[in-house]
Design an enzyme around this catalytic site. Structure first.
Site, PDB file in Angstrom:
ATOM      1  N   ASP A  51       0.870  -1.015   0.057  1.00  0.00           N
ATOM      2  CA  ASP A  51      -0.001   0.029   0.061  1.00  0.00           C
ATOM      3  C   ASP A  51       0.804   1.379  -0.097  1.00  0.00           C
ATOM      4  O   ASP A  51       1.173   1.699   1.207  1.00  0.00           O
ATOM      5  CB  ASP A  51      -0.905   0.094   1.242  1.00  0.00           C
ATOM      6  CG  ASP A  51      -2.190   0.886   1.164  1.00  0.00           C
ATOM      7  OD1 ASP A  51      -1.785   2.241   0.900  1.00  0.00           O
ATOM      8  OD2 ASP A  51      -3.302   0.405   1.005  1.00  0.00           O
ATOM      9  N   GLU A  53       2.086   5.127  -0.312  1.00  0.00           N
ATOM     10  CA  GLU A  53       1.698   6.741  -0.157  1.00  0.00           C
ATOM     11  C   GLU A  53       2.604   7.440  -1.284  1.00  0.00           C
ATOM     12  O   GLU A  53       3.814   7.031  -1.352  1.00  0.00           O
ATOM     13  CB  GLU A  53       1.909   6.834   1.226  1.00  0.00           C
ATOM     14  CG  GLU A  53       1.147   6.146   2.225  1.00  0.00           C
ATOM     15  CD  GLU A  53      -0.423   6.393   1.897  1.00  0.00           C
ATOM     16  OE1 GLU A  53      -0.850   7.332   1.521  1.00  0.00           O
ATOM     17  OE2 GLU A  53      -1.252   5.353   1.982  1.00  0.00           O
ATOM     18  N   ASP A 161      -1.715   1.236  -7.040  1.00  0.00           N
ATOM     19  CA  ASP A 161      -0.292   0.865  -6.530  1.00  0.00           C
ATOM     20  C   ASP A 161       0.702   0.370  -7.732  1.00  0.00           C
ATOM     21  O   ASP A 161       1.725   1.021  -7.848  1.00  0.00           O
ATOM     22  CB  ASP A 161      -0.138   0.092  -5.208  1.00  0.00           C
ATOM     23  CG  ASP A 161      -1.260   0.719  -4.281  1.00  0.00           C
ATOM     24  OD1 ASP A 161      -0.580   1.496  -3.400  1.00  0.00           O
ATOM     25  OD2 ASP A 161      -2.345   0.370  -4.301  1.00  0.00           O
ATOM     26  N   HIS A 218      -4.399   6.207   5.769  1.00  0.00           N
ATOM     27  CA  HIS A 218      -3.530   6.750   4.704  1.00  0.00           C
ATOM     28  C   HIS A 218      -1.839   6.774   5.250  1.00  0.00           C
ATOM     29  O   HIS A 218      -1.012   7.382   4.900  1.00  0.00           O
ATOM     30  CB  HIS A 218      -3.641   8.115   4.620  1.00  0.00           C
ATOM     31  CG  HIS A 218      -5.275   8.421   4.184  1.00  0.00           C
ATOM     32  ND1 HIS A 218      -5.762   7.564   3.023  1.00  0.00           N
ATOM     33  CD2 HIS A 218      -6.327   8.876   4.595  1.00  0.00           C
ATOM     34  CE1 HIS A 218      -6.977   7.943   2.780  1.00  0.00           C
ATOM     35  NE2 HIS A 218      -7.364   8.788   4.011  1.00  0.00           N
ATOM     36  N   ASP A 223      -1.835   0.606   6.550  1.00  0.00           N
ATOM     37  CA  ASP A 223      -3.041   0.359   5.610  1.00  0.00           C
ATOM     38  C   ASP A 223      -2.735  -1.134   4.960  1.00  0.00           C
ATOM     39  O   ASP A 223      -3.444  -1.774   4.851  1.00  0.00           O
ATOM     40  CB  ASP A 223      -3.349   1.294   4.493  1.00  0.00           C
ATOM     41  CG  ASP A 223      -3.827   2.499   4.762  1.00  0.00           C
ATOM     42  OD1 ASP A 223      -4.353   2.876   5.817  1.00  0.00           O
ATOM     43  OD2 ASP A 223      -3.717   3.642   4.029  1.00  0.00           O
TER      44      ASP A 223
END
Length: 300
Positions: A51, A53, A161, A218, A223
């Site tokens: 996951d 960011e 992603d 987030h 996550d």
């Protein structure tokens, strides 16, 4: 991704008010319990759950391409639900090195954190070293047709992603993407078809199953851990993940076969990386889900 699990503020306020007024009735999702076919098992024994960011801006219409700023991976054992190993690095953005205030507020990642991070190329090099060590430690294989082992693949909440963010950034920066990150399961798409409903983000998907989201939304590593919880809950509810082949699959025919059928004990469809590229930006960023190669068998 920074945007993919953002709740709708008006909806959140409406739900909060309805809860205060006592007008909310939670209806548990129907479990499709046709699991009497005990000979049907998950072909995958482990999943690499990611996951990312990325850099982001409040005005997405004029925002530059995203760059990964947090690169978390957890190795999930599907037989126990245990997270066996983790890889976690903060990444230094080089195209737009200054984080927006919106990005810092949303992800909790500070400018100092990314300034002290590592370039994406270095991060992928460290990931390659890490994945080689866990493959050896747990006897993992990407393709069991080439020899015995515990089969694994990647898993993400949506296609963003690996199909958009990492793919496009590696192309722009002329970086070779690791083979292990070239195929994956879009668990959001699987969730929609398995439970026959559209989840309201990762948190909402967990909440609908009676599972609590733990930690700060987030945060990439948080996550990823919560996605692991969701996947294991789906496995317990009877979701079967199987990879049939790497051949082209008729998507419409597969989705049609997944429709509920009272005459059959299970329904089947496939999930895998898409064959066509998506546009990097635009309101329909998630318009196409990845659907071939991995077979999901839905108990009825």
């Amino acid at each position: 991704m920074a945007f993919k699990n953002m709740p709708s503020q008006p909806m959140a306020r409406t739900l909060e008010l309805a809860l205060r007024l006592g007008h909310v009735k939670r209806i548990p999702l129907e479990k499709r319990n046709g699991v009497e076919n005990s000979d049907i098992e998950n072909q995958f024994s482990h999943l690499l759950i990611l996951d990312f960011e990325s850099t982001c801006w409040k005005n997405r219409g004029t925002a530059p391409p995203p760059e990964i700023i947090e690169f978390p991976v957890v190795l999930l054992d599907l037989s126990s639900g245990e997270i066996l190993a983790e890889f976690h690095e903060y990444v230094m953005p080089t195209e737009n090195p200054r984080l927006s205030e919106f990005c810092t507020e949303l992800t909790g990642i500070s400018q100092d954190t990314v300034d002290n991070g590592i370039p994406l190329k270095t991060c992928l090099h460290l990931f390659n070293k890490w994945i080689r060590s866990v493959v050896e430690q747990f006897g993992l294989v990407l393709d069991n047709s080439k020899g015995p082992g515990n089969m694994y693949t990647c898993c993400t909440w949506s296609d963003w992603d690996l199909n958009l963010c990492l793919e496009n950034e590696c192309r722009r920066k002329q970086i070779i993407k690791p083979l292990e990150l070239c195929s994956w399961i879009d668990i959001r798409s699987v969730y929609r078809r398995f439970y026959q409903r559209r989840p309201h983000g990762l948190n909402g998907a967990l909440r609908d199953l009676g599972v609590e989201f733990e930690g700060r939304e987030h945060s990439g590593i948080v996550d990823a851990r919560n996605t692991a919880k969701l996947v294991y809950k789906m496995i317990l509810d009877g979701c079967i993940l199987k990879q049939e082949s790497r051949e082209e699959v008729d998507l419409d025919a597969q989705i049609g076969a997944a429709a509920p059928n009272k005459d059959k004990p299970r329904s089947i469809f496939t999930v895998s990386p898409p064959k066509r590229k998506k546009k990097l930006f635009g309101p329909r960023i998630y318009a196409k889900e990845n659907l071939d190669n991995v077979k999901i068998q839905v108990p009825t």
